[in-house]
Structures are given as C-alpha cells and as structure tokens.
Design an enzyme around this catalytic site. Sequence first.
Site, PDB file in Angstrom:
ATOM      1  N   LYS A   1      20.194  -7.919 -16.795  1.00  0.00           N
ATOM      2  CA  LYS A   1      18.922  -8.554 -16.414  1.00  0.00           C
ATOM      3  C   LYS A   1      17.738  -7.691 -16.857  1.00  0.00           C
ATOM      4  O   LYS A   1      16.812  -8.177 -17.497  1.00  0.00           O
ATOM      5  CB  LYS A   1      18.875  -8.736 -14.885  1.00  0.00           C
ATOM      6  CG  LYS A   1      17.497  -9.085 -14.359  1.00  0.00           C
ATOM      7  CD  LYS A   1      17.470  -9.231 -12.858  1.00  0.00           C
ATOM      8  CE  LYS A   1      17.250  -7.954 -12.093  1.00  0.00           C
ATOM      9  NZ  LYS A   1      15.850  -7.477 -12.057  1.00  0.00           N
ATOM     10  N   ASN A   2      17.775  -6.412 -16.518  1.00  0.00           N
ATOM     11  CA  ASN A   2      16.607  -5.569 -16.782  1.00  0.00           C
ATOM     12  C   ASN A   2      16.373  -5.350 -18.277  1.00  0.00           C
ATOM     13  O   ASN A   2      15.242  -5.175 -18.710  1.00  0.00           O
ATOM     14  CB  ASN A   2      16.732  -4.225 -16.059  1.00  0.00           C
ATOM     15  CG  ASN A   2      16.530  -4.381 -14.556  1.00  0.00           C
ATOM     16  OD1 ASN A   2      16.113  -5.438 -14.085  1.00  0.00           O
ATOM     17  ND2 ASN A   2      16.832  -3.335 -13.800  1.00  0.00           N
TER      18      ASN A   2
ATOM     19  N   ARG B   1       7.714  -8.609 -10.875  1.00  0.00           N
ATOM     20  CA  ARG B   1       6.955  -7.459 -11.332  1.00  0.00           C
ATOM     21  C   ARG B   1       7.106  -7.192 -12.834  1.00  0.00           C
ATOM     22  O   ARG B   1       6.183  -6.715 -13.495  1.00  0.00           O
ATOM     23  CB  ARG B   1       7.488  -6.276 -10.540  1.00  0.00           C
ATOM     24  CG  ARG B   1       6.643  -5.132 -10.464  1.00  0.00           C
ATOM     25  CD  ARG B   1       7.373  -4.012  -9.763  1.00  0.00           C
ATOM     26  NE  ARG B   1       7.165  -2.801 -10.510  1.00  0.00           N
ATOM     27  CZ  ARG B   1       6.035  -2.149 -10.519  1.00  0.00           C
ATOM     28  NH1 ARG B   1       5.019  -2.559  -9.797  1.00  0.00           N
ATOM     29  NH2 ARG B   1       5.891  -1.065 -11.247  1.00  0.00           N
TER      30      ARG B   1
ATOM     31  N   ARG C   1       4.854   0.382  -5.571  1.00  0.00           N
ATOM     32  CA  ARG C   1       5.106   0.133  -7.000  1.00  0.00           C
ATOM     33  C   ARG C   1       3.846  -0.170  -7.814  1.00  0.00           C
ATOM     34  O   ARG C   1       3.662  -1.281  -8.310  1.00  0.00           O
ATOM     35  CB  ARG C   1       6.143  -0.979  -7.170  1.00  0.00           C
ATOM     36  CG  ARG C   1       7.444  -0.660  -6.512  1.00  0.00           C
ATOM     37  CD  ARG C   1       8.470  -1.722  -6.710  1.00  0.00           C
ATOM     38  NE  ARG C   1       9.200  -1.562  -7.964  1.00  0.00           N
ATOM     39  CZ  ARG C   1      10.211  -2.342  -8.318  1.00  0.00           C
ATOM     40  NH1 ARG C   1      10.586  -3.320  -7.543  1.00  0.00           N
ATOM     41  NH2 ARG C   1      10.842  -2.148  -9.445  1.00  0.00           N
ATOM     42  N   PRO C   2       2.981   0.829  -7.996  1.00  0.00           N
ATOM     43  CA  PRO C   2       1.778   0.598  -8.815  1.00  0.00           C
ATOM     44  C   PRO C   2       2.118   0.478 -10.303  1.00  0.00           C
ATOM     45  O   PRO C   2       3.263   0.693 -10.701  1.00  0.00           O
ATOM     46  CB  PRO C   2       0.950   1.867  -8.564  1.00  0.00           C
ATOM     47  CG  PRO C   2       1.924   2.910  -8.138  1.00  0.00           C
ATOM     48  CD  PRO C   2       3.085   2.205  -7.502  1.00  0.00           C
TER      49      PRO C   2
ATOM     50  N   ASP D   1      -0.065   2.059 -12.615  1.00  0.00           N
ATOM     51  CA  ASP D   1      -1.010   2.990 -13.239  1.00  0.00           C
ATOM     52  C   ASP D   1      -0.449   3.649 -14.500  1.00  0.00           C
ATOM     53  O   ASP D   1      -1.177   3.869 -15.473  1.00  0.00           O
ATOM     54  CB  ASP D   1      -1.448   4.065 -12.229  1.00  0.00           C
ATOM     55  CG  ASP D   1      -0.268   4.771 -11.584  1.00  0.00           C
ATOM     56  OD1 ASP D   1       0.737   4.094 -11.284  1.00  0.00           O
ATOM     57  OD2 ASP D   1      -0.323   5.997 -11.391  1.00  0.00           O
ATOM     58  N   LEU D   2       0.846   3.936 -14.528  1.00  0.00           N
ATOM     59  CA  LEU D   2       1.419   4.607 -15.704  1.00  0.00           C
ATOM     60  C   LEU D   2       1.425   3.685 -16.923  1.00  0.00           C
ATOM     61  O   LEU D   2       1.222   4.129 -18.053  1.00  0.00           O
ATOM     62  CB  LEU D   2       2.841   5.098 -15.424  1.00  0.00           C
ATOM     63  CG  LEU D   2       3.003   6.102 -14.281  1.00  0.00           C
ATOM     64  CD1 LEU D   2       4.448   6.583 -14.199  1.00  0.00           C
ATOM     65  CD2 LEU D   2       2.085   7.303 -14.471  1.00  0.00           C
TER      66      LEU D   2
ATOM     67  N   ASP E   1      19.334   1.422  -8.131  1.00  0.00           N
ATOM     68  CA  ASP E   1      19.783   0.035  -7.993  1.00  0.00           C
ATOM     69  C   ASP E   1      21.236  -0.085  -7.519  1.00  0.00           C
ATOM     70  O   ASP E   1      21.730  -1.197  -7.335  1.00  0.00           O
ATOM     71  CB  ASP E   1      19.607  -0.720  -9.323  1.00  0.00           C
ATOM     72  CG  ASP E   1      18.148  -1.055  -9.606  1.00  0.00           C
ATOM     73  OD1 ASP E   1      17.304  -0.852  -8.715  1.00  0.00           O
ATOM     74  OD2 ASP E   1      17.851  -1.524 -10.711  1.00  0.00           O
TER      75      ASP E   1
ATOM     76  N   ILE F   1      13.615   7.476  -5.825  1.00  0.00           N
ATOM     77  CA  ILE F   1      12.823   6.682  -6.774  1.00  0.00           C
ATOM     78  C   ILE F   1      11.812   5.789  -6.040  1.00  0.00           C
ATOM     79  O   ILE F   1      10.653   5.733  -6.399  1.00  0.00           O
ATOM     80  CB  ILE F   1      13.727   5.791  -7.671  1.00  0.00           C
ATOM     81  CG1 ILE F   1      14.832   6.626  -8.328  1.00  0.00           C
ATOM     82  CG2 ILE F   1      12.901   5.052  -8.723  1.00  0.00           C
ATOM     83  CD1 ILE F   1      14.386   7.610  -9.377  1.00  0.00           C
TER      84      ILE F   1
ATOM     85  N   ARG G   1      18.310 -13.869  -8.342  1.00  0.00           N
ATOM     86  CA  ARG G   1      17.460 -13.186  -9.318  1.00  0.00           C
ATOM     87  C   ARG G   1      18.290 -12.276 -10.223  1.00  0.00           C
ATOM     88  O   ARG G   1      17.895 -12.022 -11.366  1.00  0.00           O
ATOM     89  CB  ARG G   1      16.416 -12.330  -8.602  1.00  0.00           C
ATOM     90  CG  ARG G   1      15.437 -13.118  -7.775  1.00  0.00           C
ATOM     91  CD  ARG G   1      14.359 -12.219  -7.256  1.00  0.00           C
ATOM     92  NE  ARG G   1      13.779 -11.439  -8.354  1.00  0.00           N
ATOM     93  CZ  ARG G   1      12.975 -10.397  -8.191  1.00  0.00           C
ATOM     94  NH1 ARG G   1      12.657 -10.002  -6.982  1.00  0.00           N
ATOM     95  NH2 ARG G   1      12.504  -9.755  -9.233  1.00  0.00           N
TER      96      ARG G   1
HETATM   97  C1  UD1 Z   1      12.920  -0.714 -13.269  1.00  0.00           C
HETATM   98  C2  UD1 Z   1      13.974  -1.742 -12.928  1.00  0.00           C
HETATM   99  C3  UD1 Z   1      14.396  -1.609 -11.462  1.00  0.00           C
HETATM  100  C4  UD1 Z   1      14.836  -0.179 -11.184  1.00  0.00           C
HETATM  101  C5  UD1 Z   1      13.776   0.815 -11.626  1.00  0.00           C
HETATM  102  C6  UD1 Z   1      14.216   2.271 -11.502  1.00  0.00           C
HETATM  103  C7  UD1 Z   1      13.379  -3.594 -14.365  1.00  0.00           C
HETATM  104  C8  UD1 Z   1      12.875  -4.989 -14.492  1.00  0.00           C
HETATM  105  N1  UD1 Z   1      13.416  -3.081 -13.138  1.00  0.00           N
HETATM  106  O1  UD1 Z   1      11.787  -0.993 -12.458  1.00  0.00           O
HETATM  107  O2  UD1 Z   1      15.486  -2.506 -11.230  1.00  0.00           O
HETATM  108  O3  UD1 Z   1      15.037  -0.033  -9.794  1.00  0.00           O
HETATM  109  O4  UD1 Z   1      13.427   0.592 -13.011  1.00  0.00           O
HETATM  110  O5  UD1 Z   1      15.385   2.480 -12.215  1.00  0.00           O
HETATM  111  O6  UD1 Z   1      13.780  -2.986 -15.345  1.00  0.00           O
HETATM  112  N2  UD1 Z   1       5.611   4.012 -10.710  1.00  0.00           N
HETATM  113  C9  UD1 Z   1       4.300   4.384 -10.548  1.00  0.00           C
HETATM  114  N3  UD1 Z   1       3.389   3.901 -11.447  1.00  0.00           N
HETATM  115  C10 UD1 Z   1       3.741   3.074 -12.465  1.00  0.00           C
HETATM  116  C11 UD1 Z   1       5.088   2.709 -12.615  1.00  0.00           C
HETATM  117  C12 UD1 Z   1       6.007   3.185 -11.722  1.00  0.00           C
HETATM  118  O7  UD1 Z   1       3.948   5.138  -9.637  1.00  0.00           O
HETATM  119  O8  UD1 Z   1       2.863   2.666 -13.242  1.00  0.00           O
HETATM  120  C13 UD1 Z   1       6.634   4.527  -9.757  1.00  0.00           C
HETATM  121  C14 UD1 Z   1       7.367   3.449  -9.004  1.00  0.00           C
HETATM  122  O9  UD1 Z   1       6.662   3.042  -7.855  1.00  0.00           O
HETATM  123  C15 UD1 Z   1       8.667   4.142  -8.681  1.00  0.00           C
HETATM  124  C16 UD1 Z   1       8.901   5.016  -9.914  1.00  0.00           C
HETATM  125  O10 UD1 Z   1       7.639   5.146 -10.539  1.00  0.00           O
HETATM  126  O11 UD1 Z   1       8.514   4.958  -7.543  1.00  0.00           O
HETATM  127  C17 UD1 Z   1       9.895   4.481 -10.921  1.00  0.00           C
HETATM  128  O12 UD1 Z   1       9.598   3.135 -11.193  1.00  0.00           O
HETATM  129  P1  UD1 Z   1       9.909   2.449 -12.607  1.00  0.00           P
HETATM  130  O13 UD1 Z   1      10.923   3.264 -13.323  1.00  0.00           O
HETATM  131  O14 UD1 Z   1       8.627   2.168 -13.284  1.00  0.00           O
HETATM  132  O15 UD1 Z   1      10.570   1.103 -12.148  1.00  0.00           O
HETATM  133  P2  UD1 Z   1      10.390  -0.330 -12.797  1.00  0.00           P
HETATM  134  O16 UD1 Z   1      10.221  -0.215 -14.269  1.00  0.00           O
HETATM  135  O17 UD1 Z   1       9.379  -1.105 -12.034  1.00  0.00           O
END
Ligand code: UD1
Length: 422
Positions: A22-23, A94, A123-124, A126-127, A308, A330, A400
């Site tokens: 899925k991801n 998201r 889950r922002p 910003d990155l 996950d 995470i 999902r």
């Molecule tokens: C993806 C996966 C999700 C998995 C996660 C971590 C998809 C669709 N989803 O989610 O199933 O649980 O990776 O392996 O692929 N963060 C920030 N700012 C940002 C982005 C992320 O602070 O701009 C934080 C998040 O809140 C979290 C951490 O970084 O605490 C890691 O998140 P991230 O790896 O970005 O997860 P996703 O890509 O949303």
Amino acid sequence: MDSIIVTGNGPLSGQIPIAGAKNACLTLMPATLLSDEPLTLTNAPRLSDIRTMTALLASLGAEVSSLQDGKVLAMSSHDLTSHKADYDIVRKMRASILVLGPMLARDGQAVVSLPGGCAIGARPVDLHLRALEALGAELDLRDGYVHAKAPGGLKGGVIEFPFVSVGATENALMAATLAKGTTVIRSAAKEPEIVDLALCLRKMGAQIEGEGTDTITVQGVDRLHGATHPVVTDRIELGTYMLDPSICGGEVELLGGKRDLVGAFCNKLDEAGIEVTETGRGLSVKRREDHIKAVDVTTEPFPGFPTDLQAQMMALLATADGVSVLEEKIFENRFMHAPELMRMGAKIDVHGGTATVTGVDRLKGAPVMATDLRASVSLILAGLAAEGATTVSRVYHLDRGYEHVVRKLQGVGALIERVPGA
Ligand code: UD1
C-alpha cells in the site's frame, strides 16, 4: 458499519499470498504526475486508500484505469486540469500530500490542503515543505492550504532532514527528478518503499543514486517518460500474517515474502521462539516450542523494527511468558490498541511512549473497536488466539490497508466472518 467476528480455534495451516505494498503504491501513483506519458503499475493492492489516491489524481486531470480486478493501474497525466488537492480528499488520507512535489516539479504550481491531525499523533508536514523550499519553491500557507510556486522551475539543492521521514523523502525525491541541477538528500529514509520509488523513477528516465542509503543524489532531467513497474511486496502485510501461526500455532507460508523486507522483525520473532524459513516461494513460519517468550521491542526507521508492526507484535506478546517492553519512537499516541487488548484480558501498562506487557495464559473474546489501520488488525490477531468470539467494529480502517483479510485468513483455517452493518 460492518464488523468482523473472529473465534479462536487453534492452529492454522496453509498459504497466504502477500499483496503489493500500500505505502509503495501510494507514492508510485503520484509519480504519474511527473510525466505526460503513461505510467502502469502492476501488483497493485486492492484497497480503499488506493481508491482515494485514484480519486485525488482524477481530480487533478489524470486518468487512472483499474484493470485486472484492480491489480493493474494504468495512469496517464497528459494535461493537468487542476493543481489543487482539495481538503475533502486530503483529510481522508495523509499520503495525499505526495502530489505536492510532483505537481510543483512539472508545472511550477500546486495548491494542497494541509492534512491536519490524525489518530496516531499530530503528524505535521513541515519536513515536506522545507525540502521543497530547499529546491527553490515559494510557499504560502493560508486557509488551511499550502500554496506553492516555482515560477522558473525547481532548482537542485541540498536537503538535510533533521530526522528520517518516509513521506518527506518521497516528496523531495520526486520533485528533484525534474529540478535543474543536482539535489542531495541527506538523512533520507531507507525504507523499501523509497527504493521501489527510485527504481520506478529511474525506469521513467530519472537519474538517481544512493536509494536505500542515508544519502540520495539526484541529477535533474528535462522530462520523464512512461514506464511499467511492479509494486514491491507489502512488508507490513507480510509481517502481520507471519504473526498468525506465531499466535495460534500451526505453520503458514507467506507467498512472495522476503526476509530482507522484514529483517529486524524476523530477529524479534526468533528471540520470541518463532522459526522463519525461506521456501523459495516465500517465508514459512511456525513456533519452535509451545510457548512464546517475552521480548523487548523499540520501533525505528528501516532497517529497524517498523512502527507499523508494533500493534500486531503487542497482540503476540500479550500471551508470551514474562514481561515485554515496547517502545514507540516514531509516533506519539500509537498505543490506542492497548485498552482494546486489555478488554480481552491483556495486561498492559502504558506510560508515554512505553508499553509494558505482562503475558497472560490466554485472552478472552470481547467486543472491541478498531481505532486505526494497524490497531484494527492487531485486534483480529488477538481474536484468533482468544477463547470465544471477538467482534471488531469500525473495520473500515482495515479496508484501507488489508485486501481480502477475511478470505486470506479463512484460507488458512481461521474462523472469521464479516458481518454487514445495519
Ligand atoms: C509513512 C507510512 C506509515 C508509517 C510511517 C513510518 C505511508 C503512506 N505511510 O508515513 O505507514 O507508519 O511512514 O514508517 O507511506 N514528521 C514531522 N514532519 C514531517 C513529516 C513527518 O515531524 O513533515 C514526523 C511524524 O510525525 C513522525 C515521523 O516524522 O513522528 C516519521 O513520519 P514519516 O516517516 O514522515 O511518516 P509518513 O511518511 O507520514
């Protein structure tokens, strides 16, 4: 709303085919926006999140045809008729933010709703935004939307992430393929889904090196062309079903499973007393002894233990011999399955990001509620091992991320059925 009723009935045996990830599919689909030629994905999973991404791409003017019962997605983005990803779609999923980088890279403009909070933490994004700014994007946040522009096109740059983000790495990687010059992404995510995206982008003509390591280097090209790409195996679905025989006894073969997708998870299963064997067709899993040993687990970015699979692992450890400590590093607030497992008799203490699980002899069936995707499947796993019937409500979460979950589990002898809601 539908529910799933599962009744613990002892050892399982047989085979479960594992679907495409899925991801991975959710990031490969927006890659179609990078080219005006067709992109075809094979081995796609049949899931509601994929249908949501299909609707989002269609709203931007892309054509997405679902062929062979949904296993093949034929996409074409000849002309984009809109550059706006609307709140109504983005709030459902998201991963919608992944259209931002490709649209901006191709047409120098994009308006994407901010995803907002979700059940497993703030889950922002910003990155994602900082990465695109490093490539010269001009961003304006207003009315709940990111308004992004790159009038002269994106330019290569250095992106240095403060910590690993899967989604932000994907957005940056896709955007960099069409940026002028060289982009270096440091502290990049190394997940198999990133490697799969890089493979697909390379087939489309992108120049990428270093995927699967901390540093990815991209040499921008003028245009990308069409390609056909098979979606990598879903390591989370794989890990989830590896827990069926671990929890219930018996032996199950996971077709298409590969150890390198779930290495850290296999190590923990081994510590707990579970044997995983490569069969040539996939992975075969059984208990070494009757009892499961307690193990400590800390979630980390790949190649560490995946967040996950944390909820599902907790379901296994609920009946292990001894005390297990699970640390969630995470996401904050990712223990919502714990109170539900406790309704089934599990002994769990949650303090911040740490859950202490004291194994009990057996769980007992109870009505429980799914709170998110992985939590919902952990309740099904717990139900497979519990005495009596467990009714899991709010199973739309499950749709999902797990295709044909009832059929797959029935195929290995589980007593499970889906009951339509009133
Ligand atoms: C993806 C996966 C999700 C998995 C996660 C971590 C998809 C669709 N989803 O989610 O199933 O649980 O990776 O392996 O692929 N963060 C920030 N700012 C940002 C982005 C992320 O602070 O701009 C934080 C998040 O809140 C979290 C951490 O970084 O605490 C890691 O998140 P991230 O790896 O970005 O997860 P996703 O890509 O949303």
